[in-house]
Scaffold this motif. Structure first.
Motif, short mmCIF file in Angstrom:
data_model
loop_
_atom_site.label_atom_id
_atom_site.label_comp_id
_atom_site.label_asym_id
_atom_site.label_seq_id
_atom_site.Cartn_x
_atom_site.Cartn_y
_atom_site.Cartn_z
N HIS A 11 0.80 -1.23 0.00
CA HIS A 11 0.00 0.00 0.00
C HIS A 11 0.83 1.28 0.00
N THR A 12 2.17 1.15 -0.01
CA THR A 12 3.03 2.34 -0.06
C THR A 12 4.06 2.22 -1.18
N SER A 13 3.74 1.50 -2.22
CA SER A 13 4.66 1.30 -3.34
C SER A 13 4.70 2.53 -4.25
N ASP A 14 5.72 2.59 -5.10
CA ASP A 14 5.81 3.67 -6.09
C ASP A 14 4.61 3.64 -7.02
N ALA A 15 4.16 2.44 -7.37
CA ALA A 15 3.00 2.31 -8.27
C ALA A 15 1.75 2.89 -7.61
N THR A 16 1.58 2.63 -6.31
CA THR A 16 0.43 3.18 -5.59
C THR A 16 0.48 4.70 -5.58
N LEU A 17 1.66 5.25 -5.34
CA LEU A 17 1.82 6.71 -5.33
C LEU A 17 1.50 7.29 -6.71
N GLU A 18 1.99 6.66 -7.76
CA GLU A 18 1.72 7.15 -9.11
C GLU A 18 0.23 7.10 -9.42
N THR A 19 -0.44 6.04 -8.98
CA THR A 19 -1.88 5.93 -9.19
C THR A 19 -2.61 7.04 -8.43
N MET A 20 -2.18 7.29 -7.20
CA MET A 20 -2.81 8.37 -6.42
C MET A 20 -2.59 9.72 -7.08
N LYS A 21 -1.38 9.97 -7.58
CA LYS A 21 -1.09 11.23 -8.27
C LYS A 21 -2.01 11.40 -9.48
N ALA A 22 -2.12 10.34 -10.26
CA ALA A 22 -2.95 10.40 -11.48
C ALA A 22 -4.41 10.66 -11.13
N ARG A 23 -4.94 9.92 -10.16
CA ARG A 23 -6.35 10.10 -9.77
C ARG A 23 -6.59 11.51 -9.23
N TRP A 24 -5.68 11.98 -8.41
CA TRP A 24 -5.81 13.29 -7.80
C TRP A 24 -5.77 14.39 -8.86
N THR A 25 -4.84 14.24 -9.81
CA THR A 25 -4.72 15.21 -10.88
C THR A 25 -5.96 15.20 -11.77
#
Length: 104
Positions: free
Chosen positions: A72-86
């Motif tokens: 739940h704290t992987s780079d892929a998770t962060l990238e997904t969160m960035k994309a969704r947030w953007t």
């Protein structure tokens, strides 16, 4: 080429300021703690009342908790969160009681 450079070439990274990324990382960690509550509780129950024996007696529980947190704290998770947030128009994430729906 590095793995990060290749992944950047495949899909454009969302444009996020460093301050915004740090806030998203904090949110990601908070979400991971909530989602891994069962694994944390299991580990806590194992270590309670132990000292040195924790190292071998609770090894599996520690691995399970670590695996959950890593997932739940992987780079892929962060990238997904960035994309969704953007994509959601960068809604405010300052108020933890009103987390935007894009993170559900």
């Amino acid at each position: 080429t590095s793995r990060r450079a290749r992944s950047s070439a495949m899909s454009p990274a969302p444009s996020v300021l460093k301050k915004e990324e740090e806030a998203l990382i904090t949110l990601m960690k908070e979400r991971a703690l909530v989602r891994c509550k069962t694994a944390q509780r299991t580990y806590y129950e194992c270590v309670k009342g132990r000292t040195l024996s924790v190292a071998w007696a609770c090894r599996e529980q520690a691995r399970a908790m670590s695996a959950c947190l890593s997932e739940h704290t992987s780079d892929a998770t962060l990238e997904t969160m960035k994309a969704r947030w953007t994509e959601a128009g960068k809604p405010s994430i300052a108020d933890r009681g009103k987390i935007p729906k894009c993170f559900d």
